[in-house]
Structures are given as structure tokens and as C-alpha cells.
Scaffold this active site. Sequence first.
Site, PDB file in Angstrom:
ATOM      1  N   GLU A  90       0.831  -1.188   0.000  1.00 20.07           N
ATOM      2  CA  GLU A  90       0.000   0.000   0.000  1.00 20.07           C
ATOM      3  C   GLU A  90       0.872   1.247   0.000  1.00 20.07           C
ATOM      4  OE1 GLU A  90      -0.179  -2.315   2.288  1.00 20.07           O
ATOM      5  OE2 GLU A  90      -2.249  -3.041   2.469  1.00 20.07           O
ATOM      6  N   CYS A 105       2.590   8.401   2.407  1.00 16.05           N
ATOM      7  CA  CYS A 105       3.100   7.440   3.382  1.00 16.05           C
ATOM      8  C   CYS A 105       3.525   6.214   2.581  1.00 16.05           C
ATOM      9  CB  CYS A 105       1.981   7.116   4.372  1.00 16.05           C
ATOM     10  SG  CYS A 105       2.391   5.786   5.496  1.00 16.05           S
ATOM     11  N   CYS A 112       6.829  -7.360   7.094  1.00 15.44           N
ATOM     12  CA  CYS A 112       7.825  -6.836   8.030  1.00 15.44           C
ATOM     13  C   CYS A 112       8.223  -7.941   8.996  1.00 15.44           C
ATOM     14  CB  CYS A 112       7.258  -5.654   8.805  1.00 15.44           C
ATOM     15  SG  CYS A 112       8.456  -4.926   9.948  1.00 15.44           S
ATOM     16  N   CYS A 116       5.609  -6.518  15.441  1.00 10.98           N
ATOM     17  CA  CYS A 116       5.078  -5.901  16.662  1.00 10.98           C
ATOM     18  C   CYS A 116       3.648  -6.405  16.885  1.00 10.98           C
ATOM     19  CB  CYS A 116       5.080  -4.388  16.525  1.00 10.98           C
ATOM     20  SG  CYS A 116       6.711  -3.734  16.161  1.00 10.98           S
ATOM     21  N   CYS A 119       0.488  -4.532  15.203  1.00 11.78           N
ATOM     22  CA  CYS A 119       0.558  -4.071  13.815  1.00 11.78           C
ATOM     23  C   CYS A 119       0.150  -5.150  12.813  1.00 11.78           C
ATOM     24  CB  CYS A 119       1.976  -3.591  13.530  1.00 11.78           C
ATOM     25  SG  CYS A 119       2.273  -3.186  11.797  1.00 11.78           S
ATOM     26  N   CYS A 331      -2.418   4.099  10.524  1.00 10.71           N
ATOM     27  CA  CYS A 331      -1.175   3.475  10.987  1.00 10.71           C
ATOM     28  C   CYS A 331      -1.434   2.057  11.461  1.00 10.71           C
ATOM     29  CB  CYS A 331      -0.613   4.222  12.182  1.00 10.71           C
ATOM     30  SG  CYS A 331      -0.112   5.867  11.818  1.00 10.71           S
TER      31      CYS A 331
HETATM   32  N1  SAH Z   1       8.235   0.027  10.797  1.00 11.48           N
HETATM   33  C1  SAH Z   1       8.337   1.389  11.109  1.00 11.48           C
HETATM   34  C2  SAH Z   1       7.480   2.273  10.235  1.00 11.48           C
HETATM   35  C3  SAH Z   1       6.088   1.804   9.872  1.00 11.48           C
HETATM   36  S1  SAH Z   1       4.837   1.805  11.071  1.00 11.48           S
HETATM   37  C4  SAH Z   1       8.007   1.612  12.560  1.00 11.48           C
HETATM   38  O1  SAH Z   1       7.496   0.711  13.193  1.00 11.48           O
HETATM   39  O2  SAH Z   1       8.301   2.694  13.044  1.00 11.48           O
HETATM   40  C5  SAH Z   1       4.386   3.506  11.314  1.00 11.48           C
HETATM   41  C6  SAH Z   1       3.877   3.788  12.721  1.00 11.48           C
HETATM   42  O3  SAH Z   1       2.584   3.192  12.938  1.00 11.48           O
HETATM   43  C7  SAH Z   1       4.792   3.206  13.798  1.00 11.48           C
HETATM   44  O4  SAH Z   1       5.011   4.131  14.817  1.00 11.48           O
HETATM   45  C8  SAH Z   1       3.971   2.022  14.269  1.00 11.48           C
HETATM   46  O5  SAH Z   1       4.360   1.609  15.533  1.00 11.48           O
HETATM   47  C9  SAH Z   1       2.575   2.563  14.203  1.00 11.48           C
HETATM   48  N2  SAH Z   1       1.524   1.543  14.313  1.00 11.48           N
HETATM   49  C10 SAH Z   1       1.622   0.221  14.003  1.00 11.48           C
HETATM   50  N3  SAH Z   1       0.456  -0.420  14.297  1.00 11.48           N
HETATM   51  C11 SAH Z   1      -0.396   0.526  14.769  1.00 11.48           C
HETATM   52  C12 SAH Z   1      -1.755   0.516  15.203  1.00 11.48           C
HETATM   53  N4  SAH Z   1      -2.476  -0.600  15.205  1.00 11.48           N
HETATM   54  N5  SAH Z   1      -2.306   1.684  15.622  1.00 11.48           N
HETATM   55  C13 SAH Z   1      -1.597   2.842  15.589  1.00 11.48           C
HETATM   56  N6  SAH Z   1      -0.314   2.919  15.184  1.00 11.48           N
HETATM   57  C14 SAH Z   1       0.289   1.775  14.775  1.00 11.48           C
HETATM   58 FE1  SF4 Z   2       7.091  -3.661  11.314  1.00 11.44          FE
HETATM   59 FE2  SF4 Z   2       4.635  -2.866  11.970  1.00 11.44          FE
HETATM   60 FE3  SF4 Z   2       6.504  -3.137  13.868  1.00 11.44          FE
HETATM   61 FE4  SF4 Z   2       6.693  -1.111  12.077  1.00 11.44          FE
HETATM   62  S1  SF4 Z   2       5.067  -1.398  13.610  1.00 11.44           S
HETATM   63  S2  SF4 Z   2       8.324  -2.491  12.761  1.00 11.44           S
HETATM   64  S3  SF4 Z   2       5.833  -2.132  10.259  1.00 11.44           S
HETATM   65  S4  SF4 Z   2       5.646  -4.797  12.612  1.00 11.44           S
END
Ligand code: SAH
Ligand code: SF4
Length: 339
Positions: A90, A105, A112, A116, A119, A331
Amino acid sequence: MEILSGLNLKEFEALTEKLGASKFRARQIHNWIYLKSVKEIDEMTDLSVKFREQLKEVAKVTDTKIKVKQTSSDGTIKYLLEYPDGECVETVLMRFDNRANLTACVSSQVGCAVNCSFCATGKRGFIRNLNYKEIIEQVLTIQRDTGLKVTNIVFMGQGEPLLNLENVLKAMKIFNEDFQIGARRLTVSTSGIIPQINKLAQLDMQSTLALSLHASNHETRAKLMQIENKYPMDELHKALKNYTDKTGRRITIEYLLIKDLNDTAQSAKELAQYLKDIKCNINLIPYNPTEKNDYQRPSNNSIMKFKYLMEHSGKKVTVRLERGADIDAACGQLRGKIK
Ligand code: SAH
Ligand code: SF4
């Protein structure tokens, strides 16, 4: 077939030379690609018809397709792009009504590996890195489709940009030099890959570094992000301090707010203590729901209370506006699939 999107001026010159045309043609094609974002070679109207025909025999504008396009009620547009090998990512365009900014974005990887717990991208696992041309294709797609010029770029789509640093840096150079987007308008967000943060400090990166911290102590962060076990917060603190000392630049601390988990007054106090000597702004991100976990978004009241407490520590604090949640473009909601 040569793909024109992603070539730099020198590469355009090599191409025009091969076709027996002058260097000036290379500059024209360059501008059509990056500044005017044409879809077809035939739209390059200051090139002769004959030269366009010649060019069409050896080159085309792009080989990336828009698979799905969705527009949110708030004006956010999400594109699902398909690369020639069939992999999809995306890219999201956000407009903020009161500003002329158009923020793209972009994704840096398909899936990935960091995984996390909050996510959706992480749930897919890691598929592959995007090369720098595939990264810039995302911005070109937006520009071609909307006819507008992107003014800001954040690496906050799918993927961990610092685990694909070489391609990300190459793409940033092109955004800066060819798209003419100022380095300060580019932001790279990372989950905290310490060796690469140190490398960026050494390179004296001119763009903004955003760090996904999301917790105020080791135990909570480890629950949310397994990368905390590899690159723990105390080590991270040293890397951040080194980064701000070396570059003189302010970093952005991203802090996900999850109800009853990290949104308490005690968390705010710990966070303020952790960031005390780090030159930073704080961006609070209320949790956006994704499948397969029971986290909840805090009430607006708790969000504002947390913001207030953090402001007391003397930092600038913003709350990230939720964009495009109705089309799963917010996000953490990107997973490279059609619903
Ligand atoms: N991988 C990188 C960049 C992509 S994610 C990172 O983790 O920083 C972009 C942002 O969205 C990050 O701060 C991530 O932690 C946040 N994010 C991921 N899942 C989310 C969710 N369910 N709700 C809100 N923010 C989220
Ligand atoms: Fe990867 Fe999502 Fe964690 Fe960013 S927030 S490092 S995209 S798993």
C-alpha cells in the site's frame, strides 16, 4: 524495456545518447517523469513525434499497476500497488485541509520481520525488500493518478525502513534531488534498529528520524515489541542521545497509546524521565484497531490527559490525527491485501 521511473539524470542522458539525441532531451524527459508525472511517453509534448516513437520502442513510463484505489471520507487515498512479480504494497496519500501539504506514506518492504504485536503488517511476516525504484514508484503513482505534486514523504507504510537502509537512502536521494522535495520534508520511522540509527548519525542525515518507542519501560515495551529484547530501551537511549548530539537534529518520538496498558499517569512520568535529556518532539498515536489482539484505544479524555502530563515535561506534544481508518489506511492497518 527500460523503465523511465527511477532513472536519474545521468541514466536519462545515457538513454538519449543511445538514441542519438542531445542531452537536453534527457532533462526534458526527467522533468516529465518527476515534476509533471506523465503516464505515457506520448504526453511528453515537447519531444518530437519521431523521437517519442523511438523512445517508445525501448522504454515505458512504469511497470507498476494500481490494483485497488480507495478513497476515505476524510479525503485520504489508499492505493494497493502491484509490482511485476505480483507482490503488492500500500501507499497512502494524506491531505490536511488547512495546509497545502500533500503527504505520501510509503512502504519500504513487503511485510515486516519485526512483528510488533499491535501491527497488521507484522502479522504477515517478511516477504521481501523493495528496491529504491519500487519505493519511488509509490510516490510517482500518486502524482500520476491525482495530477498533484507530493510535498512530504513519511516512511510509515509497510516494513522497517532501517532493515532496508540502502534502498531507502537511495530513494531519499532521488526524492530530494529529482522530485525536489526538501530533505526536511522526509521522515523515516523506525522500530529502533540501533546499529542503523548509529549509521544515520554518522551519515548526518538531514531528514527527520522518528522512533517508535511506544512504552516507558522495558517490560511493557517487550510485551508490545519483541525487538525490545534485541535492542533494549537503555541501549536505545544511548543511540538516540548520540544521534541528536551528532546531528543537532530533533527526533520525533512516536508513542502508541493503548488503553490501560501504557496510557497511565505513571507511564507519562516514566516516559518524561526517559526522554529528559533527548532533544525530541513527541507524537502520540492513539491505537487503531487491527485483527487478532485485544488492545483498545483510550478515551479522548485519557489521550488529552496524557498529552497534558507530557507537555508538563517541557516537550512539544502532538496527537496524530487518525486518517483513513474507514478504508484501513491508518497506521498499523496495512497488510498488502484486498479485503
Ligand atoms: N516500521 C516502522 C514504520 C512503519 S509503522 C516503525 O514501526 O516505526 C508507522 C507507525 O505506525 C509506527 O510508529 C507504528 O508503531 C505505528 N503503528 C503500528 N500499528 C499501529 C496501530 N495498530 N495503531 C496505531 N499505530 C500503529
Ligand atoms: Fe514492522 Fe509494523 Fe513493527 Fe513497524 S510497527 S516495525 S511495520 S511490525
